[in-house]
Design a protein around this motif. Structure first.
Motif, PDB file in Angstrom:
ATOM      1  N   LEU A  39       0.835  -1.194   0.000  1.00 51.14           N
ATOM      2  CA  LEU A  39       0.000   0.000   0.000  1.00 51.14           C
ATOM      3  C   LEU A  39       0.874   1.250   0.000  1.00 51.14           C
ATOM      4  O   LEU A  39       1.794   1.382   0.806  1.00 51.14           O
ATOM      5  CB  LEU A  39      -0.929   0.003   1.228  1.00 51.14           C
ATOM      6  N   GLU A  40       0.583   2.131  -0.959  1.00 45.39           N
ATOM      7  CA  GLU A  40       1.303   3.397  -1.121  1.00 45.39           C
ATOM      8  C   GLU A  40       2.809   3.168  -1.301  1.00 45.39           C
ATOM      9  O   GLU A  40       3.627   3.967  -0.850  1.00 45.39           O
ATOM     10  CB  GLU A  40       1.041   4.333   0.067  1.00 45.39           C
ATOM     11  N   LYS A  41       3.176   2.092  -1.999  1.00 44.18           N
ATOM     12  CA  LYS A  41       4.598   1.808  -2.183  1.00 44.18           C
ATOM     13  C   LYS A  41       4.857   1.174  -3.542  1.00 44.18           C
ATOM     14  O   LYS A  41       4.573  -0.011  -3.775  1.00 44.18           O
ATOM     15  CB  LYS A  41       5.111   0.874  -1.083  1.00 44.18           C
ATOM     16  N   PHE A  92      -3.502   2.074  -5.241  1.00 42.87           N
ATOM     17  CA  PHE A  92      -2.354   2.577  -4.489  1.00 42.87           C
ATOM     18  C   PHE A  92      -2.706   2.732  -3.011  1.00 42.87           C
ATOM     19  O   PHE A  92      -1.899   2.391  -2.134  1.00 42.87           O
ATOM     20  CB  PHE A  92      -1.942   3.935  -5.078  1.00 42.87           C
ATOM     21  N   LYS A  93      -3.913   3.196  -2.737  1.00 45.56           N
ATOM     22  CA  LYS A  93      -4.315   3.501  -1.366  1.00 45.56           C
ATOM     23  C   LYS A  93      -4.861   2.288  -0.621  1.00 45.56           C
ATOM     24  O   LYS A  93      -4.563   2.082   0.571  1.00 45.56           O
ATOM     25  CB  LYS A  93      -5.391   4.598  -1.394  1.00 45.56           C
ATOM     26  N   ASN A  99       5.751   7.334  -7.011  1.00 50.07           N
ATOM     27  CA  ASN A  99       5.095   7.476  -5.707  1.00 50.07           C
ATOM     28  C   ASN A  99       4.657   8.914  -5.474  1.00 50.07           C
ATOM     29  O   ASN A  99       3.532   9.170  -5.019  1.00 50.07           O
ATOM     30  CB  ASN A  99       6.046   7.027  -4.585  1.00 50.07           C
ATOM     31  N   HIS A 137       1.479   9.676  -7.484  1.00 53.41           N
ATOM     32  CA  HIS A 137       0.243   9.178  -6.907  1.00 53.41           C
ATOM     33  C   HIS A 137      -0.162   9.954  -5.658  1.00 53.41           C
ATOM     34  O   HIS A 137      -1.359  10.173  -5.415  1.00 53.41           O
ATOM     35  CB  HIS A 137       0.385   7.682  -6.583  1.00 53.41           C
ATOM     36  N   ILE A 138       0.812  10.379  -4.878  1.00 54.47           N
ATOM     37  CA  ILE A 138       0.497  11.197  -3.699  1.00 54.47           C
ATOM     38  C   ILE A 138      -0.098  12.530  -4.140  1.00 54.47           C
ATOM     39  O   ILE A 138      -1.076  13.019  -3.549  1.00 54.47           O
ATOM     40  CB  ILE A 138       1.763  11.403  -2.848  1.00 54.47           C
ATOM     41  N   LEU A 167      -3.662  11.868  -5.065  1.00 50.69           N
ATOM     42  CA  LEU A 167      -4.528  11.681  -3.902  1.00 50.69           C
ATOM     43  C   LEU A 167      -4.835  12.999  -3.200  1.00 50.69           C
ATOM     44  O   LEU A 167      -5.928  13.180  -2.651  1.00 50.69           O
ATOM     45  CB  LEU A 167      -3.874  10.716  -2.908  1.00 50.69           C
TER      46      LEU A 167
END
Length: 400
Positions: free
Chosen positions: A46-48, A81-82, A381, A384-385, A388
């Motif tokens: 997750l988130e990686k 991703f989350k 990464n 994607h952050i 979000l």
């Protein structure tokens, strides 16, 4: 000259085939060297994401090797991703991708629309039908992408090059592929999300309510809602009201073709908001509405914006976003609302999308402005952050 072991093996095979009169059996390759390995951004937790390298395999006779030029970050990628709702981890994501053919199996001659394919052509993929032989090019309107596989949403396999968040992707035999060499990179990155809205508008047209002179409200001005507005405007629909809670997104809505906007944060309660939409239409409710958010509250609200006998297309729920509370009598029956749902697209919608993108550009709709952030693969990464945090609109991974 940069020749690695993979290049030497290919050259030796071509020489031996030539000596044996088998020159046609070797895959067609590009003029430049193809590396032995490809980087991929693999979601490992997750988130990686982790940048890994995997060998580029020998191609089968029906396969295509594509050098990735860019890929958009979709809301589906953000969910994966989350939360990994589809249980795909570890996986190479990215399904809004495009790139250049650098090598082809001997059986590859044409794309899925019958257009010739050659090394150097720019391409996009749509669906993989090999697992469902009942889907054919002659039965496209009866099956959306929900009945097929998609690159970038496939479980990992021993090749790994099956998502567009990579340097190279192997398009396997049985896939659909389109030659889009006549479109620029930004347009090609936007093809997949635009196809979602082409499908939604085609679904809306089946109601018989959506016309050139319809008053249309679009709720939600993320990339999906904004593209919806652009498609409606390109079709000739001019009376479009956009509803969102962010002024920056409403400004984009005007650029895409909305002639009026309503910020729901400026209205207290659904009745006041419905009056705001009505006033934006000059004292009328909408003939048709597109619900482009994933919010159950937004779905419940949108019925209040629609006139008696009007229509609604719900396309905001790509995953389970929860239940919405409506009153069937007041919201549907007494108003005789005609409702259609839309989920992703059919293969034929892709072909329509190519024409839409050209037409939108010709009339000056600045779709390219939707891509607000560009990141290299090594910063996936961060990309994607950023997505979000909703700091931009369409986020893209671009390979230099």
């Amino acid at each position: 000259m940069d020749i690695n072991s993979s290049n030497i093996e290919e050259i030796v095979r071509q020489v031996l085939d030539s000596m044996n009169g088998k020159t046609a059996s070797a895959p067609k390759a590009s003029g430049g060297p193809i590396p032995a390995k490809s980087r991929v951004a693999m979601l490992t937790g997750l988130e990686k994401y982790e940048i890994k390298e995997f060998p580029i395999p020998e191609l089968g006779d029906d396969d295509i090797l594509v050098k990735v030029e860019g890929c958009g970050v979709c809301g589906t990628d953000a969910h994966e991703f989350k939360r990994d709702p589809f249980g795909l981890i570890p996986v190479v994501l990215g399904h809004e991708g495009t790139g250049e053919i650098v090598k082809m199996g001997k059986n590859v001659k044409k794309d899925s629309a019958g257009k010739p394919l050659n090394v150097g052509d720019k391409v996009v993929t749509c669906m993989i039908f090999r697992d469902d032989p009942n889907i054919t090019m002659f039965d496209l309107n009866k099956q959306n992408v929900g009945g097929a596989d998609v690159y970038g949403l496939l479980p990992d396999d021993d090749i790994h090059l099956n998502g567009w968040f990579a340097d190279y992707i192997v398009v396997r035999g049985g896939s659909t592929i389109f030659n889009v060499s006549d479109l620029d990179l930004d347009s090609r990155i936007l093809i997949e999300p635009c196809a979602v809205l082409i499908h939604a508008v085609e679904r809306a047209k089946t109601t018989g309510i959506l016309r050139f002179n319809s008053r249309v409200v679009v709720q939600g001005c993320g990339p999906i809602g904004l593209i919806c507005i652009a498609i409606l405007r390109t079709m000739g629909v001019e009376n479009i009201v956009a509803v969102d809670g962010e002024d920056k997104r409403l400004d984009f809505a005007r650029q895409m073709g909305a002639n009026a906007v309503v910020n729901f944060k400026n209205h207290k309660g659904i009745e006041a908001l419905a009056d705001g939409v009505k006033n934006a239409f000059g004292g009328y409710y909408a003939d048709f509405a597109f619900q482009c958010t994933g919010s159950p509250i937004a779905h419940a609200n949108i019925y209040k914006f629609i006139r008696n006998g009007g229509g609604l297309c719900e396309l905001g729920f790509f995953i389970n976003g929860g239940d919405a509370t409506i009153n069937p009598h007041f919201d549907i029956c007494s108003k005789e609302i005609t409702t259609v749902g839309s989920w992703v697209y059919t293969l034929r919608d892709y072909a329509t999308t190519f024409d839409f993108l050209k037409r939108a550009k010709a009339i000056g709709i600045p779709l390219e402005k939707l891509i607000t952030h560009r990141f290299p693969l090594s910063e996936i990464n961060e990309a994607h952050i950023t997505n979000l945090k909703m700091e931009g609109l369409k986020i893209a991974i671009i390979n230099k």
